[in-house]
Motif scaffolding. Structure first.
Motif, PDB file in Angstrom:
ATOM      1  N   THR A   1       0.646 -22.245 -32.808  1.00  0.00           N
ATOM      2  CA  THR A   1       1.986 -22.834 -32.878  1.00  0.00           C
ATOM      3  C   THR A   1       2.427 -23.032 -34.335  1.00  0.00           C
ATOM      4  OG1 THR A   1       1.576 -23.974 -30.797  1.00  0.00           O
ATOM      5  CG2 THR A   1       3.392 -24.781 -32.144  1.00  0.00           C
TER       6      THR A   1
ATOM      7  N   HIS B   1      -2.425 -19.897 -24.083  1.00  0.00           N
ATOM      8  CA  HIS B   1      -1.847 -21.205 -23.786  1.00  0.00           C
ATOM      9  C   HIS B   1      -2.876 -22.041 -23.027  1.00  0.00           C
ATOM     10  CE1 HIS B   1       0.883 -24.275 -22.205  1.00  0.00           C
ATOM     11  NE2 HIS B   1       1.699 -23.919 -23.237  1.00  0.00           N
TER      12      HIS B   1
ATOM     13  N   PHE C   1      -4.893 -23.599 -30.068  1.00  0.00           N
ATOM     14  CA  PHE C   1      -3.510 -23.185 -29.791  1.00  0.00           C
ATOM     15  C   PHE C   1      -2.535 -23.887 -30.754  1.00  0.00           C
ATOM     16  CE2 PHE C   1       0.511 -23.330 -27.482  1.00  0.00           C
ATOM     17  CZ  PHE C   1       0.686 -21.967 -27.232  1.00  0.00           C
TER      18      PHE C   1
ATOM     19  N   ASP D   1      -2.683 -24.055 -20.570  1.00  0.00           N
ATOM     20  CA  ASP D   1      -2.545 -23.996 -19.118  1.00  0.00           C
ATOM     21  C   ASP D   1      -3.124 -22.701 -18.576  1.00  0.00           C
ATOM     22  OD1 ASP D   1      -1.313 -26.424 -19.284  1.00  0.00           O
ATOM     23  OD2 ASP D   1       0.738 -25.610 -19.232  1.00  0.00           O
ATOM     24  N   LYS D   2      -2.926 -21.599 -19.306  1.00  0.00           N
ATOM     25  CA  LYS D   2      -3.471 -20.323 -18.865  1.00  0.00           C
ATOM     26  C   LYS D   2      -4.992 -20.360 -18.891  1.00  0.00           C
ATOM     27  CE  LYS D   2       0.406 -17.900 -18.429  1.00  0.00           C
ATOM     28  NZ  LYS D   2       0.784 -17.232 -17.147  1.00  0.00           N
TER      29      LYS D   2
ATOM     30  N   VAL E   1       0.865 -16.655 -26.797  1.00  0.00           N
ATOM     31  CA  VAL E   1       1.145 -17.754 -25.862  1.00  0.00           C
ATOM     32  C   VAL E   1       0.712 -17.378 -24.444  1.00  0.00           C
ATOM     33  CG1 VAL E   1       2.987 -19.083 -24.766  1.00  0.00           C
ATOM     34  CG2 VAL E   1       2.975 -18.769 -27.245  1.00  0.00           C
TER      35      VAL E   1
END
Length: 617
Positions: free
Chosen positions: A134, A112, A130, A114-115, A108
């Protein structure tokens, strides 16, 4: 006693015990110490299992294969390797929950969206890998869903040893496969395959466990239909039914695969072959022992039979010898007896049989022959000796003795005959059965009416009644069986009717005639109507006019026996048969014999009819 310790990390046994002893020997005047070693014995030593290093999130190396992650399709997340997605492809089912959580956090933090956007990477919201990370955590982070995924782990080897592997070392080959499949066992303790030195109990325990193997492996992860996507309850039920049927089929295939593995190992296990050979040899030895015992038993029976046959032959030989000796003894005695008789006859003949006239001569000759026939050898020898000295007096004394002896024997025979005759008469009296006279028949009719059918022990009561009130010529009395037979004889052919009263009335009239002993003169005007058609004794009817009644004498047992014997002696083809039969029976005429014969015929017919009626009922 000595002790040697090996290196701590050695794969061999940790301790070796060496036992030895010394013996003091005297050789001449010199004493020496001699080393005497013990016989080396092979001992089984259980080695401790290797302790694996405990896995923790800190000592696990996490992989990050970005190319593999980018190659994943979020829509096909079910076919991905979840362990490889989280970076722990080597741990797989050995990974703990903490390791899985740590691996997920690392993914994560690095992958992720956003990263990655912050780093300037282009991210597609609907088609980003991703989502696969999950989903991998959702599967492995849940214990039940992880169990379902582990059951169909694509990295698991579902094969069994092939022909080439079977030619290799049996224990190394099958140890790999059994250890690999032991992870599916519901029981936590799984026995090991062992080695060539394993005991029979261990081998049997191992195969017994695997032939009764219980697996927790299930195939719900591979369900083709997702019932959560169904719109209504009926559709969900249908989908659930399809999924259960497919799981059951795959479960059967799995158990068949495990059973094939066990069968393959059992058929190629050298220990099993050795056990079977030992059992075969054991059965063969038992069979041989049984055959040997049977042969020994047969030989023993034959020996006993031979001994018995030998003893039988010896006994027969001894019996033959005894009979032969006895025969020879009889022959000797017979010759001696013949010699003594000849001496006696010659001596008597030489003295003219000690007779003074011809009549006395004949009597003495007869007496001489009787003496020769009756006297034994000793008596003849003594008589010959006495006659040599005394002559006539000895001969006369012998005649007197033989006459007395013969008379005595005659009397004994007569007495025995008299005694036997007396005993026979007593038995005849004891077995005698009383005759049925008119009074006893009337008592029978009266008793039958007094004690009707249903009375307890009816015929015994009737017999006692007749014995108490009847008249008898002998000491014999009636019994229940005899009374019942007489009652059946008095019945007519129609079994439902009884003519005992009619018979009693006839006999009462006969008794009346017997008491009066007169001839009845019947007035035609007064009793012609009453007596017309009435028969006396079944042969003559009273008609109008004067009637004379003649008394009839009943047949006795002796007369009845004489009649039966005469009927047998003179058959129906004999000329003037009834005249001859009447001549055999005193005081009976031809007419009376014919009449009695007809009565007997009617009685026999009545008996047969009664028996037939009873049998039909």
């Amino acid at each position: 006693m000595g002790e040697v310790k090996l290196a701590k990390n050695s794969n061999q046994c940790k301790t070796i015990a060496i036992r030895y002893r010394f013996v003091l020997e005297t050789v001449g005047e010199e004493q020496r110490v001699k080393f005497v070693p013990h016989q080396v014995r092979k001992l089984k030593v259980e080695l401790p299992e290797e302790v694996q290093e405990e896995l923790t999130p800190e000592n696990v190396e996490y992989e990050d294969d970005v190319e593999y992650l980018r190659s994943l399709d979020p829509k096909e997340w079910k076919s991905q390797d979840h362990y490889k997605v989280l970076g722990i492809p080597t741990l797989r089912f050995r990974a703990t929950e903490e390791i899985i959580k740590t691996a997920y956090r690392k993914k994560v933090l690095k992958h992720h969206p956003d990263k990655r956007k912050a780093l300037g990477e282009e991210v597609k919201a609907d088609d980003d890998y991703f989502t696969c990370i999950t989903m991998a955590y959702e599967i492995l982070g849940n214990s039940s869903r992880r169990r379902s995924y582990d059951s169909v782990d694509p990295d698991f080897d579902n094969n069994i040893p092939s022909g080439g592997e079977l030619k290799k070392d049996f224990y190394e080959t099958f140890k790999y496969y059994f250890d690999l499949n032991s992870r599916w066992s519901e029981k936590p303790v799984v026995p090991k395959l062992g080695g060539p030195d394993s005991s029979r109990e261990e081998v049997e325990k191992f195969y017994s466990f695997w032939y009764d193997f219980k697996s927790w492996r299930e195939y719900s992860y591979e369900d083709e239909e997702d019932k959560e996507k169904c719109q209504d309850r009926d559709e969900r039920r249908y989908v659930d039914k399809l999924n259960k049927a497919e799981r059951l089929r795959k479960k059967k295939e799995e158990m068949s695969r495990v059973r094939s593995l066990v069968d393959l190992a059992y058929n190629n296990d050298p220990r099993i072959a050795k056990i079977k050979q030992e059992e075969k040899e054991k059965k063969l030895a038992a069979k041989r022992a049984k055959q040997t015992a049977a042969q020994a038993k047969k030989e023993e029976e034959e020996r006993i039979l031979r001994e018995a046959q030998l003893l039988k032959e010896q006994a027969e030989a001894a019996e033959r010898a005894r009979i032969e000796a006895k025969r020879q003894e009889r022959e000797v005695q017979k010759r001696a007896l013949k010699k003594e008789r000849k001496i006696l006859r010659d001596f008597c003949k030489a003295n003219n049989y000690f007779a003074e006239n011809s009549e006395q001569n004949i009597n003495n000759m007869t007496g001489l022959e009787t003496i020769c026939e009756v006297f034994s050898l000793e008596e003849l020898e003594e008589l010959n000796k006495n006659m040599q000295s005394n002559g006539k007096s000895a001969f006369e004394k012998a005649l007197k003795d033989i006459n007395e002896r013969m008379e005595k024997e005659k009397q004994e025979v007569i007495e025995a005959a008299k005694q036997k005759s007396s005993e026979n008469n007593k038995e005849a009296v004891a077995k005698a059965v009383p005759d049925w006279n008119q009074e006893n028949i009337q008592l029978l009719v009266k008793a039958v009416n007094l004690f009707p059918a249903g009375t307890n022990q009816r015929w015994e009561v009737v017999a006692n009644f007749i014995n108490q009130h009847g008249t008898f010529n002998t000491s014999a009395r009636f019994n229940a069986k005899f009374v019942l037979a007489k009652a059946k004889d008095l019945q007519n052919t129609d079994f439902s009717k009884n003519n005992l009263k009619d018979v009693a009335n006839k006999q009462a009239f006969d008794n009346f005639k017997k008491d009066k002993r007169t001839v009845l003169n019947v007035d035609e005007s007064s009793i012609s109507k009453k007596l017309d058609g009435i028969s006396l004794n079944g042969d003559k009817k009273i008609t109008n006019g004067d009637v004379k009644v003649k008394q009839e004498t009943p047949w006795t047992t002796t007369e009845q026996q004489l009649l039966e014997q005469a009927l047998k002696t003179y058959p129906a083809s004999t000329a003037e048969r009834w005249d001859r039969i009447a001549e055999c029976i005193p005081n009976r005429s031809k007419k009376e014999c014919i009449k009695r014969y007809k009565e007997l015929v009617e009685t026999v017919k009545a008996k047969k009819a009664a028996q037939a009626a009873v049998s039909t009922k």
